[in-house]
Write a protein that holds these residues in place. Structure first.
Motif, PDB file in Angstrom:
ATOM      1  N   VAL A 178      32.284  29.091 -30.700  1.00 41.88           N
ATOM      2  CA  VAL A 178      31.172  29.045 -29.756  1.00 41.88           C
ATOM      3  C   VAL A 178      30.508  27.685 -29.892  1.00 41.88           C
ATOM      4  O   VAL A 178      30.142  27.279 -30.994  1.00 41.88           O
ATOM      5  N   LYS A 179      30.372  26.964 -28.783  1.00 43.12           N
ATOM      6  CA  LYS A 179      29.797  25.621 -28.843  1.00 43.12           C
ATOM      7  C   LYS A 179      28.641  25.509 -27.863  1.00 43.12           C
ATOM      8  O   LYS A 179      28.769  25.846 -26.686  1.00 43.12           O
ATOM      9  N   LYS A 180      27.500  25.012 -28.368  1.00 43.42           N
ATOM     10  CA  LYS A 180      26.390  24.729 -27.466  1.00 43.42           C
ATOM     11  C   LYS A 180      26.703  23.433 -26.721  1.00 43.42           C
ATOM     12  O   LYS A 180      27.003  22.412 -27.330  1.00 43.42           O
ATOM     13  N   ILE A 181      26.611  23.489 -25.372  1.00 48.06           N
ATOM     14  CA  ILE A 181      26.968  22.321 -24.578  1.00 48.06           C
ATOM     15  C   ILE A 181      25.774  21.694 -23.875  1.00 48.06           C
ATOM     16  O   ILE A 181      25.876  20.573 -23.369  1.00 48.06           O
ATOM     17  N   TYR A 182      24.627  22.395 -23.842  1.00 44.83           N
ATOM     18  CA  TYR A 182      23.496  21.827 -23.104  1.00 44.83           C
ATOM     19  C   TYR A 182      22.206  22.465 -23.587  1.00 44.83           C
ATOM     20  O   TYR A 182      22.116  23.692 -23.712  1.00 44.83           O
ATOM     21  N   ASP A 183      21.226  21.614 -23.882  1.00 44.54           N
ATOM     22  CA  ASP A 183      19.916  22.089 -24.314  1.00 44.54           C
ATOM     23  C   ASP A 183      18.937  22.266 -23.170  1.00 44.54           C
ATOM     24  O   ASP A 183      17.905  22.925 -23.334  1.00 44.54           O
ATOM     25  N   GLY A 184      19.225  21.659 -22.015  1.00 44.53           N
ATOM     26  CA  GLY A 184      18.281  21.691 -20.916  1.00 44.53           C
ATOM     27  C   GLY A 184      17.368  20.485 -20.926  1.00 44.53           C
ATOM     28  O   GLY A 184      17.526  19.546 -21.719  1.00 44.53           O
ATOM     29  N   THR A 185      16.378  20.508 -20.042  1.00 47.94           N
ATOM     30  CA  THR A 185      15.452  19.384 -19.885  1.00 47.94           C
ATOM     31  C   THR A 185      14.047  19.804 -20.343  1.00 47.94           C
ATOM     32  O   THR A 185      13.843  20.906 -20.846  1.00 47.94           O
ATOM     33  N   ASP A 186      13.084  18.924 -20.097  1.00 48.61           N
ATOM     34  CA  ASP A 186      11.701  19.244 -20.444  1.00 48.61           C
ATOM     35  C   ASP A 186      11.115  20.350 -19.577  1.00 48.61           C
ATOM     36  O   ASP A 186      10.038  20.880 -19.880  1.00 48.61           O
ATOM     37  N   ILE A 187      11.811  20.727 -18.496  1.00 46.85           N
ATOM     38  CA  ILE A 187      11.361  21.870 -17.696  1.00 46.85           C
ATOM     39  C   ILE A 187      11.465  23.149 -18.521  1.00 46.85           C
ATOM     40  O   ILE A 187      10.657  24.065 -18.381  1.00 46.85           O
ATOM     41  N   GLN A 188      12.497  23.221 -19.376  1.00 46.42           N
ATOM     42  CA  GLN A 188      12.743  24.326 -20.315  1.00 46.42           C
ATOM     43  C   GLN A 188      13.131  25.626 -19.596  1.00 46.42           C
ATOM     44  O   GLN A 188      13.382  25.642 -18.407  1.00 46.42           O
ATOM     45  N   LEU A 189      13.256  26.699 -20.400  1.00 50.94           N
ATOM     46  CA  LEU A 189      13.715  28.009 -19.944  1.00 50.94           C
ATOM     47  C   LEU A 189      15.070  27.883 -19.238  1.00 50.94           C
ATOM     48  O   LEU A 189      15.285  28.357 -18.121  1.00 50.94           O
ATOM     49  N   THR A 190      15.997  27.214 -19.895  1.00 49.62           N
ATOM     50  CA  THR A 190      17.300  26.903 -19.310  1.00 49.62           C
ATOM     51  C   THR A 190      18.199  28.130 -19.338  1.00 49.62           C
ATOM     52  O   THR A 190      18.423  28.738 -20.379  1.00 49.62           O
ATOM     53  N   GLU A 191      18.747  28.486 -18.170  1.00 44.10           N
ATOM     54  CA  GLU A 191      19.538  29.709 -18.019  1.00 44.10           C
ATOM     55  C   GLU A 191      20.465  29.568 -16.814  1.00 44.10           C
ATOM     56  O   GLU A 191      20.576  28.498 -16.223  1.00 44.10           O
ATOM     57  N   GLY A 192      21.143  30.656 -16.434  1.00 46.12           N
ATOM     58  CA  GLY A 192      21.925  30.697 -15.194  1.00 46.12           C
ATOM     59  C   GLY A 192      22.997  29.640 -15.065  1.00 46.12           C
ATOM     60  O   GLY A 192      23.106  28.997 -14.016  1.00 46.12           O
ATOM     61  N   PRO A 193      23.855  29.423 -16.090  1.00 39.49           N
ATOM     62  CA  PRO A 193      24.831  28.330 -16.005  1.00 39.49           C
ATOM     63  C   PRO A 193      26.010  28.640 -15.086  1.00 39.49           C
ATOM     64  O   PRO A 193      26.497  29.769 -15.029  1.00 39.49           O
TER      65      PRO A 193
END
Length: 527
Positions: free
Chosen positions: A174-189
């Protein structure tokens, strides 16, 4: 030029996942605690849409009895590869508080109408799962990962893992590929391959008024991913003048002619805040910049109510009927949903009294388990609905009638019941944030036996009930005019995710399952 009018799927149709198969387009949307799970609509032109499938139609695929409000099916992902449809979905059992009990599954089918397979369990590390079919034949599974620990941001990024179709399980690291931006609450890939890049689309900002969609890209599927410097792709945040709010959480599709479109959720608020129809599905046209980033065609980041249609022949569908007479041995399938449990003969019959829908009373409108409730989405701000109910309640614990229903915490219910002095009577129950109230100070007496007609009219944020007894020539108002804005995501103390339904329902709180018969149900839009 033909225009597409938004929303393309009005009423509660959240988290759209779009997929093209040849000349056909399909959109899968979330259903949360409503059964059957996942709604799929079909189009040939991106202008006209028709409901064609509800894949999760049996308990072996989806058991939601006891799921909390706004649990159940979150954010399905529909894809097609090697002559087979793949549907990824989450069944959320619990989501309040620190933890998210969210289980991710896969079902497949040779055609959009099925038969859909038994589910393959994948993982439970987070919600909003997605599947990408790469050009080399490998399949990649993504989801947001949930971090419950104190001091950590719970939306901990997007993780990727390979899926083995042969073994029917996730394999490898399992690899994390994206942390998201300063908007945060990153989901729905969702990942798409175009030219030399893998494009990762994610929802951010939460699914309320700060919602947005962000795009990142990489030369390699496992990253590292570079965020579009002009993010987000779309948002209505800090733009209260826009008629579409909450925009984000969407997916990308191209046409056979090479045009590009992005479908996304959004809401149309009343009184500047209350989206009583729920989160709906909208569409925007996309262009690609010279340096390979997607943009809305007008150059803005704001959703539009009208966009140019693609250069495809128009393919309208027959209009939906406005009435279900219950004359057949099956329900009109495009309308009806039950709450958490399958529609089956243990509590519903179309044959025991021919020409009628018979519901057998079960638990209360606050139950998270077994309700005899059959409902359809409200899809227009101005609409009317009507039925004829034949029911002879013997006790106050017998109730049957029609409800405008958001969830077990918020609903309004016009129903027949029994009063010790007046006999068969009409009463209105209103529940707001879980607080129960009987609206009529004195129940309205009606004839002792035979059918009584019930009707409701919603005009934007107002609801008026009507009734017509057997000795009356026309409908008569009953009860006050209700403000229905409490039946929205936005009225709750905490976030929630569905929309308003209109339903037929009965309860037998004695446990004897007394039947209640309905002769027809009419739903008409007036805007």
């Amino acid at each position: 030029m033909t225009k597409i009018q938004n929303p393309i799927l009005p009423g509660f149709h959240a988290d759209p996942s779009i997929c093209r198969v040849g000349d056909d387009f399909y959109i899968a949307t979330s259903t949360f605690e409503w059964f059957p799970g996942v709604r799929i609509h079909h189009s040939k032109d991106l202008v006209h849409w028709q409901h064609v499938a509800s894949p999760l139609d049996r308990l072996s695929q989806l058991d939601m009895k006891g799921n909390m409000n706004s649990g159940g099916i979150w954010a399905p992902c529909l894809s097609y590869h090697d002559n087979q449809f793949y549907l990824i979905y989450t069944d959320v059992k619990q989501w309040h508080g620190a933890y998210k009990d969210s289980h991710n599954y896969l079902v497949t089918a040779p055609t959009i109408n099925g038969p859909w397979s038994e589910p393959v369990y994948l993982n439970s590390s987070g919600f909003d799962p997605s599947l990408f079919h790469d050009e080399d034949g490998r399949k990649w599974f993504m989801n947001m990962i949930w971090d419950y620990r104190k001091g950590n941001h719970p939306f901990a990024g997007i993780v990727l893992q390979e899926y083995s179709h042969a073994e029917q399980r996730l394999i490898g690291p399992v690899k994390k590929i994206y942390d998201g931006t300063d908007i945060q609450l990153t989901e729905g890939p969702h990942i798409y391959k175009k030219d030399d890049y893998y494009y990762l689309f994610v929802a951010e900002g939460g699914t309320q008024y700060e919602h947005a969609e962000t795009v990142a890209r990489s030369k390699h599927i496992e990253g590292p991913y570079e965020t579009d410097p002009h993010y987000p792709l779309i948002t209505a945040d800090q733009k209260p003048h826009l008629p579409i709010q909450k925009t984000g959480h969407g997916s990308l599709v191209d046409t056979p002619g090479g045009e590009w479109y992005f479908v996304h959720l959004g809401g149309r608020p009343l009184k500047g805040k209350y989206c009583t129809l729920g989160r709906e599905t909208f569409i925007q046209e996309i262009r690609w910049t010279a340096d390979g980033w997607p943009r809305l065609t007008d150059g803005s980041q704001s959703p539009a109510l009208e966009v140019d249609a693609p250069s495809l022949p128009l393919h309208p569908f027959d209009p939906e009927p406005t009435i279900d007479h219950f004359d057949d041995d099956r329900l009109f399938p495009k309308w009806w949903n039950s709450l958490r449990i399958p529609i089956d003969q243990t509590w519903l019959s179309l044959t025991e009294r021919p020409g009628h829908l018979r519901l057998k009373g079960m638990e209360s409108l606050s139950s998270l388990h077994s309700q005899a409730l059959l409902a359809r989405r409200q899809t227009a701000f101005h609409c009317s609905f009507e039925t004829s109910v034949d029911y002879e309640p013997e006790y106050f614990q017998h109730m049957g009638g029609m409800t405008v229903f958001y969830d077990t915490e918020d609903h309004v219910y016009l129903h027949l019941t029994h009063h010790e002095i007046k006999g068969r009577s009409l009463q209105i129950i209103r529940t707001v944030k879980g607080e129960y109230d009987e609206v009529l100070p004195s129940p309205q007496k009606v004839t002792a036996t035979g059918p009584v007609k019930l009707k409701g009219v919603i005009t934007f944020d107002r609801l008026q009930w009507f009734y017509q007894d057997q000795d009356m020539d026309d409908f008569k108002p009953i009860g006050p005019v209700f403000d229905v804005t409490h039946m929205s995501d936005d009225s709750a103390d905490d976030v929630r995710f569905t929309g308003t339904f209109i339903g037929l329902v009965t309860q037998d709180l004695s446990g004897a399952r007394k039947p209640c018969d309905f002769d027809y149900f009419r739903y008409e839009q007036h805007d």
